[in-house]
Design a protein around this motif. Structure first.
Motif, short mmCIF file in Angstrom:
data_model
loop_
_atom_site.label_atom_id
_atom_site.label_comp_id
_atom_site.label_asym_id
_atom_site.label_seq_id
_atom_site.Cartn_x
_atom_site.Cartn_y
_atom_site.Cartn_z
N GLN A 280 100.92 -5.77 -7.14
CA GLN A 280 99.68 -5.47 -7.65
C GLN A 280 98.75 -5.98 -6.58
OE1 GLN A 280 99.79 -6.75 -11.82
NE2 GLN A 280 99.06 -8.72 -11.54
N VAL A 281 97.74 -5.37 -6.10
CA VAL A 281 96.71 -5.97 -4.91
C VAL A 281 95.49 -5.83 -5.66
CG1 VAL A 281 95.97 -5.07 -2.80
CG2 VAL A 281 98.39 -4.62 -3.31
N VAL A 314 93.87 -4.23 -8.67
CA VAL A 314 93.13 -5.10 -9.27
C VAL A 314 91.57 -5.35 -9.13
CG1 VAL A 314 93.35 -7.66 -10.19
CG2 VAL A 314 95.32 -6.36 -9.76
N ALA A 315 90.72 -5.28 -9.90
CA ALA A 315 89.29 -5.46 -9.87
C ALA A 315 88.83 -6.97 -9.74
CB ALA A 315 88.50 -4.55 -10.82
N ASP A 330 85.81 1.24 -18.54
CA ASP A 330 85.31 2.79 -18.89
C ASP A 330 85.74 3.71 -17.95
OD1 ASP A 330 84.75 1.54 -21.19
OD2 ASP A 330 82.78 1.45 -20.90
N ALA A 331 85.59 3.44 -16.55
CA ALA A 331 85.56 4.20 -15.55
C ALA A 331 87.08 4.49 -15.27
CB ALA A 331 84.77 3.95 -14.22
N GLY A 332 88.28 3.77 -15.74
CA GLY A 332 89.51 3.71 -15.19
C GLY A 332 89.57 3.41 -13.62
N ALA A 333 88.73 2.38 -13.28
CA ALA A 333 88.80 2.00 -11.61
C ALA A 333 89.85 1.02 -11.43
CB ALA A 333 87.16 1.45 -11.56
N ALA A 334 90.64 0.56 -12.38
CA ALA A 334 91.47 -0.63 -12.02
C ALA A 334 92.73 -0.35 -13.00
CB ALA A 334 90.86 -1.71 -11.81
N ASP A 335 93.82 -0.87 -12.49
CA ASP A 335 95.01 -1.02 -13.53
C ASP A 335 94.95 -2.31 -14.29
OD1 ASP A 335 96.89 1.33 -12.60
OD2 ASP A 335 96.43 0.33 -10.76
N ARG A 363 94.84 -3.58 -17.87
CA ARG A 363 95.35 -4.83 -18.29
C ARG A 363 94.37 -5.89 -18.04
NH1 ARG A 363 99.61 -2.49 -15.46
NH2 ARG A 363 99.77 -4.57 -13.95
N ALA A 364 94.45 -6.96 -18.88
CA ALA A 364 93.39 -7.93 -18.67
C ALA A 364 94.07 -9.21 -18.11
CB ALA A 364 92.80 -8.42 -20.05
N TYR A 365 93.78 -9.52 -17.08
CA TYR A 365 94.09 -10.67 -16.35
C TYR A 365 92.86 -11.86 -16.42
CZ TYR A 365 93.90 -13.64 -11.73
OH TYR A 365 93.82 -14.53 -10.73
#
Length: 436
Positions: A280-281, A314-315, A330-335, A363-365
């Motif tokens: 993951q980046v 990753v955001a 909500d935007a599905g902008a990140a895994d 997923r929540a980091y």
């Protein structure tokens, strides 16, 4: 009498704020990205972000002490992220400037309140203002930790218990995977992580074109090295997840649109270098605003999916507050979204952000910063457990070993206490369904 009611007889009698040191430094990210030259551990050049006296300066914190009516003292630490003032975050946190705010405005609102009422007290804190603006995120972060500690003391339980009661969760029955961060010593510290079998690694601190490579080649080379060393050094059956933070630098190497074949091909090279381990980046680009960042991240994610490149993004940049996290999810902008704990204000907001990811494909980091303290890190370990986050950051500091020890041991202690209590009362808990 319920656990929520049992602590109401203990009262908050005083609030003190003690200027303190944090676990790392404040860095002017804009100046570094603009080419500030590294000079040993410092940087040459002038700062760019308002509030900075130099590009790298000592981190600061404020310890908050709540004395309760039975003489016990609850603690929390106000801390702000390493890259304060960047990516839409609150301004640089100066301890001498903000300690009086805690002893005046915060104290007036909390003294006399029941220590066991965590959520009510935290809500009051979130609503406080000074000069018409909400309190600095670092203040809300540290004071809410002290309120959480006070509630745990009052209820004779753990901070995990308080959070689970507050948000109606069943905590994780095993430690949440800890994510080690290497700092600039990205090879030696990564080897330490591999020897200890750390589940997520190494962060890498790829915050300049020089470190990533003018064509991204140095990042590819590093991941290939890391994959080989993981096989050589990792314990038997070791299956880590690789996570590298590039601080928006790939956005400087590859111009938009981000769903172009050239970019997908580069991510395929990263994927191949990291194989057989998942990758993951974090923060692939920084385009200067939340809506623009969401669009760019979603575009990249769609492009990778269309090309069949299995790399998660990753955001981080522009994903600071609870509202930001919600917008990215909500935007599905990140895994994966990093929930940067000091940036959300009250620690309960971090728990809410993790739980918002439930039922989504994000997923929540539960992250944070190297610039926190042991006290704030230990509080976050309980948030990770109570919400069963996908991963949580090893913190504070950039030496790796210390932060990993703090987070892992705090979670193990909390789990042990919960198991012992469950055995004593003769009940059995059902573990959470995995979200990892």
């Amino acid at each position: 009498m319920t656990s929520a009611e049992s602590g109401h007889t203990r009262i908050i009698e005083s609030v003190r704020a003690v200027p303190a040191v944090s676990g790392f430094f404040f860095d002017d990210q804009r100046a570094i990205k603009a080419g500030a030259e590294q000079d040993g551990f410092a940087y040459r050049g002038d700062p760019v972000t308002p509030g900075f006296d130099r590009v790298r300066q000592a981190g600061e914190a404020v310890s908050v002490l709540l004395e309760l009516s039975d003489g016990t003292v609850a603690r929390g630490d106000c801390a702000a992220v390493q890259y304060s003032g960047a990516g839409g975050r609150d301004s640089l946190f100066r301890a001498p400037e903000f300690a009086p705010v805690i002893e005046e405005i915060v104290s007036d609102s909390l003294v006399g309140r029941a220590a066991g009422q965590f959520r009510d007290n935290a809500d009051i804190l979130e609503g406080l203002t000074t000069d018409g603006e909400r309190l600095h995120t670092a203040i809300r972060y540290g004071v809410s930790q002290a309120l959480l500690d006070a509630a745990a003391i009052a209820r004779h339980g753990t901070k995990t218990d308080v959070l689970a009661d507050t948000y109606g969760t069943v905590p994780a029955s095993d430690p949440v995977p800890v994510f080690g961060q290497s700092g600039d010593n990205r090879r030696k510290n990564a080897e330490k992580m591999l020897l200890k079998g750390v589940p997520v690694l190494p962060h890498g601190l790829f915050n300049s074109v020089e470190k990533v490579g003018s064509d991204g080649e140095r990042l590819v080379e590093y991941l290939a090295w890391l994959s080989n060393r993981a096989v050589e050094l990792g314990p038997e059956g070791y299956d880590p997840r690789f996570h590298v933070d590039v601080y928006g630098i790939l956005g400087e190497l590859f111009v938009p649109p981000y769903d172009r074949a050239e970019i997908a091909d580069y991510f395929a090279d990263l994927r191949e270098a990291a194989a057989p381990f998942p990758l993951q980046v974090e923060g692939p680009m920084d385009v200067g605003g939340r809506e623009e960042q969401i669009y760019a991240m979603a575009e990249l994610r769609d492009g990778l999916a269309d090309a069949g490149v299995n790399v998660d993004i990753v955001a981080d940049e522009w994903c600071n507050t609870f509202e930001d996290v919600r917008a990215f999810v909500d935007a599905g902008a990140a895994d994966v979204v990093q929930i940067k704990t000091p940036d959300l204000g009250g620690i309960g907001r971090s728990a809410e952000a993790v739980l918002y990811c439930d039922g989504t494909d994000t997923r929540a980091y539960l992250g944070g910063t190297c610039n926190e303290t042991v006290t704030s890190a230990r509080a976050c370990a309980h948030v990770a457990l109570a919400t069963d986050a996908a991963q949580t950051l090893a913190k504070p500091g950039m030496g790796f070993d210390e932060g990993y020890m703090v987070m892992e041991n705090e979670m193990r202690r909390a789990i042990s206490r919960r198991k012992a209590r469950t055995k004593q009362i003769g009940t059995k808990e059902t573990p959470n369904e995995t979200r990892r």
